[in-house]
Write a protein that holds these residues in place. Sequence first.
Motif, short mmCIF file in Angstrom:
data_model
loop_
_atom_site.label_atom_id
_atom_site.label_comp_id
_atom_site.label_asym_id
_atom_site.label_seq_id
_atom_site.Cartn_x
_atom_site.Cartn_y
_atom_site.Cartn_z
N ALA A 134 -12.14 -5.08 21.82
CA ALA A 134 -13.29 -5.91 21.50
C ALA A 134 -14.51 -5.39 22.25
CB ALA A 134 -13.03 -7.36 21.89
N PRO A 135 -15.70 -5.51 21.67
CA PRO A 135 -16.91 -5.12 22.40
C PRO A 135 -17.15 -6.06 23.58
CG PRO A 135 -17.47 -6.22 20.34
CD PRO A 135 -15.98 -6.04 20.33
N ASP A 136 -17.97 -5.62 24.52
CA ASP A 136 -18.27 -6.42 25.70
C ASP A 136 -19.78 -6.53 25.83
OD1 ASP A 136 -18.88 -6.79 28.73
OD2 ASP A 136 -16.75 -7.29 28.54
N ALA A 137 -20.28 -7.77 25.92
CA ALA A 137 -21.72 -7.99 25.92
C ALA A 137 -22.40 -7.41 27.16
CB ALA A 137 -22.01 -9.48 25.82
N GLU A 138 -21.66 -7.28 28.26
CA GLU A 138 -22.27 -6.80 29.50
C GLU A 138 -22.22 -5.28 29.61
OE1 GLU A 138 -22.32 -7.97 34.27
OE2 GLU A 138 -20.59 -8.50 33.04
N ALA A 139 -21.38 -4.63 28.81
CA ALA A 139 -21.21 -3.18 28.89
C ALA A 139 -22.42 -2.47 28.30
CB ALA A 139 -19.95 -2.76 28.16
N LEU A 193 -13.73 -3.09 30.07
CA LEU A 193 -14.26 -1.81 29.64
C LEU A 193 -13.25 -1.02 28.82
CD1 LEU A 193 -16.27 -0.80 32.81
CD2 LEU A 193 -17.21 -1.34 30.55
N ILE A 194 -11.98 -1.06 29.21
CA ILE A 194 -10.95 -0.39 28.41
C ILE A 194 -10.95 -0.93 26.99
CG2 ILE A 194 -8.45 -0.16 28.09
CD1 ILE A 194 -8.26 -0.16 31.20
N LEU A 195 -11.00 -2.25 26.85
CA LEU A 195 -10.97 -2.85 25.52
C LEU A 195 -12.25 -2.55 24.75
CD1 LEU A 195 -9.32 -6.29 26.36
CD2 LEU A 195 -8.24 -4.23 25.42
N ALA A 196 -13.38 -2.44 25.46
CA ALA A 196 -14.64 -2.12 24.79
C ALA A 196 -14.66 -0.67 24.30
CB ALA A 196 -15.82 -2.40 25.72
N VAL A 197 -14.19 0.25 25.16
CA VAL A 197 -14.11 1.64 24.73
C VAL A 197 -13.12 1.77 23.57
CG1 VAL A 197 -13.46 3.99 25.41
CG2 VAL A 197 -14.77 2.56 26.98
N TYR A 241 -19.32 6.69 27.03
CA TYR A 241 -19.02 6.10 28.34
C TYR A 241 -19.78 4.78 28.46
CZ TYR A 241 -16.32 9.97 30.05
OH TYR A 241 -15.32 10.89 30.21
N LEU A 242 -19.06 3.76 28.87
CA LEU A 242 -19.63 2.43 29.04
C LEU A 242 -19.56 2.02 30.50
CD1 LEU A 242 -18.02 0.54 25.99
CD2 LEU A 242 -20.27 1.68 26.10
N GLY A 243 -20.55 1.27 30.95
CA GLY A 243 -20.57 0.81 32.33
C GLY A 243 -21.01 -0.64 32.42
N ILE A 244 -20.75 -1.22 33.56
CA ILE A 244 -21.24 -2.57 33.88
C ILE A 244 -22.07 -2.46 35.15
CG2 ILE A 244 -20.56 -4.88 34.65
CD1 ILE A 244 -18.18 -4.72 32.76
N ARG A 245 -23.25 -3.05 35.10
CA ARG A 245 -24.16 -3.03 36.24
C ARG A 245 -24.35 -4.45 36.79
NH1 ARG A 245 -26.99 1.53 37.10
NH2 ARG A 245 -26.89 3.19 35.51
N ARG A 246 -24.53 -4.51 38.09
CA ARG A 246 -24.90 -5.76 38.74
C ARG A 246 -26.07 -5.47 39.67
NH1 ARG A 246 -20.11 -8.99 38.58
NH2 ARG A 246 -19.57 -8.97 36.35
N ASP A 247 -27.15 -6.24 39.52
CA ASP A 247 -28.37 -6.00 40.29
C ASP A 247 -28.82 -4.54 40.17
OD1 ASP A 247 -28.45 -8.65 41.21
OD2 ASP A 247 -27.07 -8.17 42.84
N GLY A 248 -28.61 -3.98 38.98
CA GLY A 248 -29.04 -2.62 38.69
C GLY A 248 -28.07 -1.53 39.09
N ALA A 249 -27.06 -1.85 39.89
CA ALA A 249 -26.13 -0.84 40.39
C ALA A 249 -24.91 -0.73 39.47
CB ALA A 249 -25.67 -1.19 41.80
#
Length: 250
Positions: free
Chosen positions: A107-112, A188-192, A145-153
């Motif tokens: 499934a896609p991930d809204a935060e990725a 992230l695995i499921l989003a990729v 490649y997908l990532g998740i950021r918090r406070d820009g990091a």
Amino acid sequence: MSRVSDPDRPGTDAPHVLDNPALASLTGPHADFAERRGRVLRYPVDVSPWLALPDEPDARDWADVAALAGPGTEVPLAGFGGRVPDGWEITFRIEGVQLVDDGLAAAPDAEAVRLGPADVPEMLDLVARTRPGPFLPRTVELGTYLGIRRDGALIAMAGERLHPPGWTEISAVCTDPAFRGEGLATRLILAVAHGVRERGETPFLHTGAGNTDAIRLYESLGFRLRRRTAFLAARVPERLTDSQEAVPVG
């Protein structure tokens, strides 16, 4: 190399495209990356350490490996289960497993967010701190490649590496230690995997056989063991001889 039978192909030990995934990638969807000498192919050294041998390499093939790599160079031989020539030193070996999608709830991930070349310095920093496996300055070119950021990091990422026809490997799954336990890697695995499925392909992945926590996670998500394999490296002799007798790797 131990092969686990595929329930979609019962009663057969015929070669499968995932038996030699680097070769299938470099002669297929990733052909534009291929550096070739004879029957030996590899990715550029700043893209991926994977090198592709033919299924049954002969003396000429080993000479081509040496010519590609150079004397005294350490050569990765991921998935190779045969014999290396006399004088080639095995420098690294770890048992591994290959797992394939068998019902992932992709499934896609809204935060990725999609990561690209501009994100590479942060990606390399995250990899250095979490050690998920090889990730190099141009690895990001191999796929999404997908990532998740918090406070820009950047705090977590996952992406695509090997690409045999009809399949895509999920790789570089890692999370900043300060954010583990939140399920970010799973998301992230499921989003990729969702992106892979959207192309009509099937996700797969590799990990160390001793990485039991990760294997349990992957199996809980819907991956199943397809085969056991090995990740190893050998050092090219400083001086090559015309006659090189093969010796076992193990």
